[in-house]
Structures are given as C-alpha cells and as structure tokens.
Design an enzyme around this catalytic site. Sequence first.
Site, PDB file in Angstrom:
ATOM      1  CD  GLU A   1      -3.317  -0.307   1.549  1.00  0.00           C
ATOM      2  OE1 GLU A   1      -2.776   0.242   2.905  1.00  0.00           O
ATOM      3  OE2 GLU A   1      -4.713  -1.067   1.585  1.00  0.00           O
TER       4      GLU A   1
ATOM      5  CG  HIS B   1       8.919 -29.668   0.324  1.00  0.00           C
ATOM      6  ND1 HIS B   1       9.796 -30.544   0.246  1.00  0.00           N
ATOM      7  CD2 HIS B   1      10.066 -28.806   1.219  1.00  0.00           C
ATOM      8  CE1 HIS B   1      10.871 -30.870   1.343  1.00  0.00           C
ATOM      9  NE2 HIS B   1      10.822 -30.044   1.723  1.00  0.00           N
TER      10      HIS B   1
ATOM     11  CE  LYS C   1     -12.174   0.439   0.915  1.00  0.00           C
ATOM     12  NZ  LYS C   1     -12.231   2.035   2.158  1.00  0.00           N
TER      13      LYS C   1
END
Length: 450
Positions: free
Chosen positions: A290, A311, A425
Amino acid sequence: MSYIKLDYSKATPFFGNFEMGFLQDVISSIHTNLLKESEDKKGSLGWLHLPGTHKNEEYEKIKIEAAKVRGNSEILLVIGIGGSYLGTRAGIELLNHSFHNYLTQETRLSPQVFFVGTNLSSTYISDLIELLKGKDFSINVVSKSGSSLETAIGFRIFKKILADKYGEEEAKSRIYITTDYQKGTLKLAAIEEGYKTFGIPEDIGGRFSVLTSVGLFPMAVSGICIDKVLDGANTAKMELAQRDINRNPAYQYAAVRNILYNKGKTIEILASFEPKFHYFSEWWKQLFAESEGKEGMGIFPSAAMYSTDLHSIGQYIQEGRRDLFETVIQIEKSEKEITMGTEPKNLDGLNYLSGKTVSFINEKALLGTVDAHMNGGVPNLVIRVPDICPFSFGYLVYFFQFACVISSHILGVNPFNQPGVEAYKNSMYSLLRQPQKLSENSVTTQAITY
Ligand code: PA5
C-alpha cells in the site's frame, strides 16, 4: 551495533558497492526531511516518534481495560481490516504459543483471540457465531475511518449477538471501540451509546498503527507485555537515527531493495523459517504494497514460509523468472528446543543427526537455501534477529515502517496514501446500491438476519 543485523553479502554480487555509497546522501536527506515534516504533527509521521512518548493516560487505560477483559471473557473478538487488523494479528501470532487458541483456558491464562471483519464470507462469520455459543466474550472494533464496510458489517452482527446474550447495558460494557480521537461514524456511535473508546492519533495511518491502541489493546488482552513491545520500538527509533549507512540496517535495507529494483528485481519475497511469522509477513506485505505500489511503480511484496514452501514455490524461486530477490528473517535463538536421539535400528537413516537440535537443522536449511537461491540468481538479504520476543517484535515493526517510508521516498512515491484501494470500493458500492431483482441472490441455505 544494532539489535538486528542486516547481512546483504548475498546480494552484493548483483550490484556495485559504489551504488550503496551513492544512496547514503539521498537517504540521509530523506531522513532529515521526515524529521522536519514530523514536527508540524499534521502529516502522517506520528509513528516516527510514538515509542518513547506513549506512556500517557491512554496507555494506562489500555492496560486496565485489557485486565478486565482477561477477567470476564473467554474470547476477544477483534473486528477490523487492513492496517486495523494485520499488525495486531502479526503480534498475537508471533508472540503467543503456536496453538494459542487451541490450548485450554487454564494453560493459556488469557482469552482466545479471533478476528472478523477481515472478509465478507457468510460462512466464516456463521462459523464464528457457532464457536461463540455458550462462551463469554468481548468485542474490540477497530477502524480509523469508522467506515470500512467489512468492519461495519461485523460490528452490526456481533453487537446484536452480544446484546441478545447479555442485555443492552452489559453488552455495551463489553464493546471497545478503537477509532479516530475526534471524528467518524464509529466515534459518533461510541458517544451515542456510551462505549469505551481508544483513540488513534490523527497523524498515524492504518498500516503504521500497530504500536498504537490498535494493536496494543488486543495484544495486552492476549497476555503480551506491551511495555516490552514499545521498548523494542523505542530502541529501534534510537538506533536507526544513525546517519551512517554502514551502521544503519534500515538505510541499508531501503538502499539495497531500490538498487535491486532498478536492476529488474521487481518482486521481493519475505521468507522465514519460523511459522509464527506467517501473519507478520502478511502485515509486511500490506505495509509495502500500500505504501509503494502506485503510479505504475513499486516492488511487489510476497511471502514464503520455509521449509514448507521449499517444497512448492521453491522450484520457481530457484529456476523461474529472474526478477526476484529474497529477504530472509533469521531467528538466532529458538524459544524451545528438541534434540534428535539415536535409534538402535536406525531404520530411517537419521542417526547421523543424533545429538543435533531441530533448530540446528533449521539453521542449516536456512543457510543452504540462501546459498542455493543466490547461486540461482536470486539476491538474498538476511535480517538476523536475536530471538522471538515482544522486544524483537516492536523493534522489527519500527524497522520495517521506517525502512518502508525511506524506500518509498527513494522510489518517489507518497507512502501514506492508498488511492487504488478506492477503486474496488466504488464499483462494489455501485453494485450494492442497484435495485435487487428477486431472482438475484437466491438463498439456497437457511439465512439468519442480523
Ligand atoms: O493502511 C491503511 O490505511 C488501510 O489498510 C486501512 O487500515 C484499512 O483500509 C482499514 O481502514 P479503517 O481502519 O479506516 O477501517
């Protein structure tokens, strides 16, 4: 000498030493500007001076109320998202028993801590409601703006459950609001309903707020010594004030990652060999993503947990695209120890490890991985931390916050805004406000209304 050490010797084969020297002056002048800007207390630099100035009335209130919750609740529910969630969870998971929430209350001696408001999954929320049945609990709602949808939905639901269980008045005494000191929907609700509140200073943004009441209250409830967390941060503040790049690991970290970025290493993996660091890495990812990821720029932060991920994505790291570098957190002294014994039949062939500790083996895995990855073309930085404890947590939080802000300024972006977060948003809100057709959202499972 600083409390943590940054060893970037496994990154230097990828750049020239003069490049570090060049950044010395750039970083020092960024540092000077940060100190100047922080004086007016209007920007977003409150976190820079916070440890060391925290011993105020609010801090005492945090401890008193945390003790109350420890006495009257089996569960603390923390409702928040982003910077109002990740740092808290990072601290709680790093500093408590690996299976904190699964231990019996007698062993734990503190409430279980669960998080909600971190997603919009009705299954997750419903499962949590089931888990709360018959348990005494309190709620800590955390939102600086007071308007994050995930948090608001979580609060509405669990506030009702609390009121149904205890009645309106007792429910109110079990609700703690952490929000802006002056403004916002939550602040207004707290005044209207008489909830207890903790304040978030105006000049400290979400992802820089873990060392405020945002993180300190839930951490104190879970039994973490918050004095030591802040001592660690305060020590970092003093040590990282050092202007010589050769003696300041935050300067070095910011410099090396930017040098590597300019050489096409655009992805950073924060790797740890201690599973308790999982949420710390999540916090770190948010802090850097951010703060730096904007205007078409920024290192993409990702995380790996070794040896688990050796792995899985280990293959890619060793041989995939060469646009990665790695920052490894090395814990020098394990909290607990297990020693390998000797088996008479040695059927598993492991007797060559007899007398060696699992931490010793883990350390060799770390050293081997760093070498292998460097040889495969992945520059490696190793951050050496003496041990896992509240002091180290506070130190690391301050270290990364400080380095992140310097790094963002080297890159040329403002670390304190997050304009891109608004995009999802806006489109979500416009969809939510559209009139709903009956055929939409057809409910196939039984739904409960809150
Ligand atoms: O770092 C940030 O500012 C964000 O990640 C916020 O913390 C997040 O969006 C939550 O915001 P709020 O605390 O206002 O609910």
